[in-house]
Design a protein around this motif. Structure first.
Motif, PDB file in Angstrom:
ATOM      1  N   GLN A 141       0.664  -1.188   0.049  1.00 56.93           N
ATOM      2  CA  GLN A 141       0.070   0.014   0.073  1.00 56.93           C
ATOM      3  C   GLN A 141       0.896   1.251  -0.046  1.00 56.93           C
TER       4      GLN A 141
ATOM      5  N   LEU B 100      -6.061   0.767   0.208  1.00 57.49           N
ATOM      6  CA  LEU B 100      -6.945  -0.278   0.324  1.00 57.49           C
ATOM      7  C   LEU B 100      -8.172   0.618   0.320  1.00 57.49           C
TER       8      LEU B 100
ATOM      9  N   HIS C 248     -10.865  -7.738  -1.218  1.00 55.70           N
ATOM     10  CA  HIS C 248      -9.537  -7.224  -1.766  1.00 55.70           C
ATOM     11  C   HIS C 248      -8.907  -8.473  -2.252  1.00 55.70           C
ATOM     12  N   LEU C 249      -8.668  -9.677  -1.676  1.00 55.78           N
ATOM     13  CA  LEU C 249      -7.859 -10.683  -2.148  1.00 55.78           C
ATOM     14  C   LEU C 249      -8.627 -11.250  -3.439  1.00 55.78           C
TER      15      LEU C 249
ATOM     16  N   GLU D  59     -10.661  -9.974  -5.608  1.00 53.03           N
ATOM     17  CA  GLU D  59     -10.360  -9.000  -6.761  1.00 53.03           C
ATOM     18  C   GLU D  59      -9.071  -9.036  -7.138  1.00 53.03           C
ATOM     19  N   ARG D  60      -7.927  -9.027  -6.172  1.00 50.53           N
ATOM     20  CA  ARG D  60      -6.617  -9.143  -6.770  1.00 50.53           C
ATOM     21  C   ARG D  60      -5.940 -10.257  -7.545  1.00 50.53           C
TER      22      ARG D  60
ATOM     23  N   GLN E 234      -4.978 -10.319 -11.452  1.00 51.52           N
ATOM     24  CA  GLN E 234      -3.774 -11.016 -11.545  1.00 51.52           C
ATOM     25  C   GLN E 234      -3.818 -12.262 -12.624  1.00 51.52           C
TER      26      GLN E 234
ATOM     27  N   ILE F 221      -4.130 -17.338  -3.143  1.00 55.25           N
ATOM     28  CA  ILE F 221      -4.499 -16.427  -2.202  1.00 55.25           C
ATOM     29  C   ILE F 221      -3.871 -16.990  -0.853  1.00 55.25           C
TER      30      ILE F 221
ATOM     31  N   LEU G 271      -2.112  -7.023   4.827  1.00 57.35           N
ATOM     32  CA  LEU G 271      -3.114  -7.396   3.833  1.00 57.35           C
ATOM     33  C   LEU G 271      -2.416  -6.773   2.621  1.00 57.35           C
ATOM     34  N   SER G 272      -1.950  -5.575   2.812  1.00 54.06           N
ATOM     35  CA  SER G 272      -1.343  -4.934   1.232  1.00 54.06           C
ATOM     36  C   SER G 272      -0.086  -5.683   0.909  1.00 54.06           C
TER      37      SER G 272
ATOM     38  N   LEU H 285      -1.713  -8.901  -0.782  1.00 60.08           N
ATOM     39  CA  LEU H 285      -2.096  -8.469  -2.133  1.00 60.08           C
ATOM     40  C   LEU H 285      -1.170  -8.274  -3.286  1.00 60.08           C
TER      41      LEU H 285
ATOM     42  N   ILE I 267       0.560 -11.788  -4.252  1.00 60.79           N
ATOM     43  CA  ILE I 267      -0.206 -12.541  -5.233  1.00 60.79           C
ATOM     44  C   ILE I 267       0.187 -12.808  -6.508  1.00 60.79           C
TER      45      ILE I 267
END
Length: 313
Positions: A92, A99, A108-109, A111-112, A116, A141, A174-175, A178, A181
């Motif tokens: 981030q 985020l 979030h996970l 969507e990424r 990807q 993930i 979390l960032s 992401l 991934i």
């Protein structure tokens, strides 16, 4: 293609040789010299407003440098910015890839992982059955979450916890998850120690060391670097010709070519507002043994102008 990636180390070597970024009214950073091997932990250390985030973005191909050159995984900057972006990932960075506080952790996970798969997957992968693609996304993930040390079960509502309800350390994990991934060779993390207790900071550095142990090269912006990191120091405020340079400081690290580099200069509000400039095919590539020149004065306005010019294509 597969053979080539197998022969290369997972992490990307990073070399900066007189690397600098100038705006119309001053230098954002200048005369940065260092060399980091694949799997190194590089700490960009300095106070807020000293050009730390701009240097991080320039080294990951998100901002266009105007002086000297750098290489990431053998790819020259600024000429191969798009290629560097493909092998690097950002944690981030406020104003760049923040985020969404309304999203949950799971959203979030998911969507990424979808992005990807959509933009980085092969044609053959896109033609796989939906069930197979979903299983691959879940595996990515789970791998990224585990590597980032994010315990979903410990969150207030598990994966359904909104980002706005996360603690600072959880949001940072979390960032990083992401970013992982995409399985990048270079991971860049901004503000690693912002608003964290000493214990939480120690946890972050332990996490980043675990990522380098697995082979990923890590660039981390911080106010105080750990002793075992390759330290790149930036300085806030106008630079004097006699000021100390931005140099690498780490036990056993090779000295920068030409030894001196000049201090880096301030960012505006410490944050750029846009990314991904066009590659500069005409940008000259400097030799790796370029001597450092005279340091120019720098201003907050210069950083702002550089961000405005290089931030959006």
């Amino acid at each position: 293609m597969g053979t080539e990636s197998e022969e290369q180390p997972h992490g990307a070597a990073v070399v900066a040789d007189g690397f600098g970024l100038e705006g119309p009214r001053g230098w954002v950073f200048r005369k940065v010299f260092f060399r980091a091997e694949p799997g190194a932990l590089v700490a960009i250390e300095g106070p807020s407003g000293s050009g730390r985030t701009c240097l991080l973005l320039a080294l990951t191909g998100r901002m266009k440098a105007t002086e000297g050159h750098a290489e990431v995984g053998g790819l020259p900057l600024p000429r191969k910015m798009a290629a560097v972006r493909r092998i690097s990932a950002l944690g981030q960075v406020p104003g760049v890839n923040e985020l969404d506080p309304a999203f949950t952790v799971a959203e979030h996970l998911h969507e990424r992982a979808l992005l990807q798969h959509r933009f980085d997957g092969s044609v053959r992968a896109l033609l796989r059955r939906p069930g197979t693609r979903a299983a691959e996304a879940r595996a990515r993930i789970e791998e990224a979450v585990a590597a980032a040390g994010l315990d979903l079960d410990a969150l207030p509502k598990g994966g359904r916890t909104s980002v706005r309800d996360l603690e600072r350390l959880e949001a940072l994990r979390l960032s990083i998850a992401l970013a992982l991934i995409g399985r990048p060779r270079l991971l860049a993390v901004d503000d690693t120690d912002l608003k964290l207790s000493d214990a939480a900071r120690a946890e972050v550095w332990t996490l980043l060391r675990s990522l380098t142990a697995s082979g990923t090269t890590v660039l981390a912006v911080c106010s105080e670097a750990p002793e075992d990191a390759l330290r790149i120091t930036t300085v806030a405020g106008p630079a004097e010709e006699t000021a100390d340079p931005a140099v690498s400081e780490t036990p056993g690290a090779p000295e920068a070519p030409g030894a001196p580099g000049a201090p880096e200069t301030p960012e505006t509000s410490d944050r750029p507002k846009a990314t991904d400039p066009e590659d500069a095919a005409e940008a000259p590539r400097a030799d790796t043994d370029t001597d450092a020149g005279t340091t120019a004065s720098t201003t907050e306005e210069g950083a702002a102008d550089a961000l405005a010019e290089t931030g959006r294509s």
